[in-house]
Design a protein around this motif. Structure first.
Motif, PDB file in Angstrom:
ATOM      1  N   TRP A 190       0.818  -1.207   0.000  1.00 12.83           N
ATOM      2  CA  TRP A 190       0.000   0.000   0.000  1.00 12.83           C
ATOM      3  C   TRP A 190       0.851   1.256   0.000  1.00 12.83           C
ATOM      4  N   ILE A 191       0.275   2.274  -0.589  1.00 17.61           N
ATOM      5  CA  ILE A 191       0.792   3.647  -0.549  1.00 17.61           C
ATOM      6  C   ILE A 191      -0.379   4.506  -0.106  1.00 17.61           C
ATOM      7  N   ASP A 192      -0.217   5.159   1.047  1.00 18.59           N
ATOM      8  CA  ASP A 192      -1.302   5.935   1.651  1.00 18.59           C
ATOM      9  C   ASP A 192      -2.541   5.049   1.772  1.00 18.59           C
TER      10      ASP A 192
ATOM     11  N   ALA B 293      13.217   5.507   8.283  1.00 21.95           N
ATOM     12  CA  ALA B 293      11.852   4.996   8.326  1.00 21.95           C
ATOM     13  C   ALA B 293      11.187   5.376   9.636  1.00 21.95           C
ATOM     14  N   ASN B 294       9.912   5.693   9.562  1.00 22.75           N
ATOM     15  CA  ASN B 294       9.080   5.954  10.730  1.00 22.75           C
ATOM     16  C   ASN B 294       8.012   4.877  10.776  1.00 22.75           C
TER      17      ASN B 294
ATOM     18  N   PRO C  78       6.532   6.958  -4.288  1.00 24.36           N
ATOM     19  CA  PRO C  78       7.014   8.335  -4.310  1.00 24.36           C
ATOM     20  C   PRO C  78       7.620   8.720  -2.955  1.00 24.36           C
ATOM     21  N   ALA C  79       8.557   9.641  -2.986  1.00 28.31           N
ATOM     22  CA  ALA C  79       9.218  10.107  -1.761  1.00 28.31           C
ATOM     23  C   ALA C  79       8.194  10.655  -0.765  1.00 28.31           C
ATOM     24  N   HIS C  80       8.447  10.369   0.504  1.00 29.30           N
ATOM     25  CA  HIS C  80       7.681  10.897   1.641  1.00 29.30           C
ATOM     26  C   HIS C  80       6.235  10.392   1.713  1.00 29.30           C
TER      27      HIS C  80
END
Length: 71
Positions: A12-14, A57-58, A29-31
């Protein structure tokens, strides 16, 4: 970029999710908040290619970010 080498992954992304199998890649994508998990019955093997020599990484629930630098 994350590439599935073997197994099946949910990535997943977001808030967008996709199912990936061997040979498929996800460009992140970055961030952007992202992640993956094993959804198959076997071992999941992932290859990660980073665009930067610095890894940070967070993780959800972590007290502090994980940072790794190359020498």
């Amino acid at each position: 970029m994350l590439t599935v080498i073997a197994g099946e992954a949910e990535m997943w992304i977001d808030d967008r999710r996709a199912m990936l199998t061997a040979g498929h890649s996800l460009i992140i994508p970055a961030h952007c908040k992202h992640g993956f998990r094993n959804v198959g019955s076997g071992t999941l093997h992932i290859q990660a290619v980073l665009a930067s020599p610095v890894f940070e990484a967070n993780f959800d629930g972590a007290a502090a970010p994980v940072r790794r630098w190359t020498s």
